[in-house]
Design a protein around this motif. Sequence first.
Motif, mmCIF file in Angstrom:
data_model
loop_
_atom_site.group_PDB
_atom_site.id
_atom_site.type_symbol
_atom_site.label_atom_id
_atom_site.label_comp_id
_atom_site.label_asym_id
_atom_site.label_seq_id
_atom_site.Cartn_x
_atom_site.Cartn_y
_atom_site.Cartn_z
ATOM 1 N N TRP A 50 0.836 -1.211 0.000
ATOM 2 C CA TRP A 50 0.000 0.000 0.000
ATOM 3 C C TRP A 50 0.865 1.253 0.000
ATOM 4 C CZ3 TRP A 50 -4.435 -0.386 -1.932
ATOM 5 C CH2 TRP A 50 -5.320 -1.423 -1.632
ATOM 6 N N VAL A 84 -11.290 6.589 -5.608
ATOM 7 C CA VAL A 84 -11.514 5.240 -5.071
ATOM 8 C C VAL A 84 -10.168 4.580 -4.755
ATOM 9 C CG1 VAL A 84 -12.303 2.902 -5.674
ATOM 10 C CG2 VAL A 84 -13.780 4.883 -6.104
ATOM 11 N N LYS A 85 -9.211 4.686 -5.685
ATOM 12 C CA LYS A 85 -7.874 4.111 -5.448
ATOM 13 C C LYS A 85 -7.224 4.718 -4.205
ATOM 14 C CE LYS A 85 -4.787 3.194 -8.270
ATOM 15 N NZ LYS A 85 -3.705 2.988 -9.166
ATOM 16 N N CYS A 88 -8.937 3.421 -1.082
ATOM 17 C CA CYS A 88 -8.536 2.033 -0.828
ATOM 18 C C CYS A 88 -7.133 1.971 -0.228
ATOM 19 C CB CYS A 88 -8.596 1.207 -2.111
ATOM 20 S SG CYS A 88 -10.256 0.813 -2.668
ATOM 21 N N ALA A 89 -6.222 2.763 -0.772
ATOM 22 C CA ALA A 89 -4.846 2.772 -0.261
ATOM 23 C C ALA A 89 -4.807 3.252 1.184
ATOM 24 C CB ALA A 89 -3.954 3.647 -1.141
ATOM 25 N N ALA A 91 -7.304 3.265 3.431
ATOM 26 C CA ALA A 91 -7.975 2.292 4.298
ATOM 27 C C ALA A 91 -7.149 1.012 4.435
ATOM 28 C CB ALA A 91 -9.365 1.973 3.746
ATOM 29 N N GLY A 92 -6.590 0.550 3.332
ATOM 30 C CA GLY A 92 -5.774 -0.661 3.373
ATOM 31 C C GLY A 92 -4.531 -0.495 4.219
ATOM 32 N N LEU A 121 -10.425 -4.480 -0.571
ATOM 33 C CA LEU A 121 -9.799 -3.189 -0.868
ATOM 34 C C LEU A 121 -8.795 -3.325 -2.016
ATOM 35 C CD1 LEU A 121 -9.265 -1.863 2.762
ATOM 36 C CD2 LEU A 121 -10.755 -0.841 1.013
ATOM 37 N N ALA A 122 -8.009 -4.393 -1.992
ATOM 38 C CA ALA A 122 -7.018 -4.614 -3.052
ATOM 39 C C ALA A 122 -7.706 -4.819 -4.401
ATOM 40 C CB ALA A 122 -6.135 -5.815 -2.706
ATOM 41 N N THR A 124 -10.694 -3.846 -5.285
ATOM 42 C CA THR A 124 -11.350 -2.594 -5.672
ATOM 43 C C THR A 124 -10.340 -1.612 -6.248
ATOM 44 O OG1 THR A 124 -13.041 -2.932 -3.975
ATOM 45 C CG2 THR A 124 -12.794 -0.697 -4.844
ATOM 46 N N ALA A 125 -9.183 -1.501 -5.592
ATOM 47 C CA ALA A 125 -8.142 -0.594 -6.094
ATOM 48 C C ALA A 125 -7.649 -1.033 -7.468
ATOM 49 C CB ALA A 125 -6.978 -0.529 -5.111
#
Length: 136
Positions: A50, A84-85, A88-89, A91-92, A121-122, A124-125
């Motif tokens: 991440w 979104v990316k 995700c980063a 949150a991840g 999350l991965a 989705t990213a």
Amino acid sequence: MELQNLSYAAIQVVHNFGAVAVVGSAACALWLGPQFTGMRKLAWLMLAGWAAQAASGGAFGFVSWLYYGRFPDIHGIAVAALLVKMACAAAGFGLAATYIYRGSGWSPRAGQATWRALAALAATALTAAAVLRWFS
């Protein structure tokens, strides 16, 4: 060879390895299951992935700023995919860090739920990256 293209290529390599780390570590954790004793090491790999994703994503923007004096011209769905990316980063990274520092006391069920969330999350990213690539 143009320095700009070399810069983008080098950043892309880091970005790709970051993607492999976040997707691969989550897949391994889910496949191996809660009995696997190396979950914390996988979480460190996830955290590094991440971090690589975030740093290389920022580096793409920096190189564009350096060579063109502005960030890439994206709009509409590409902006949404980028947001979104980034979400995700963030949150991840936060979830992986929390797992590293507090996950040893969690139940196997909570650990698996965390890895499922990290895998989501991965994925989705990675999906947002494809959208960003083709709609920018």
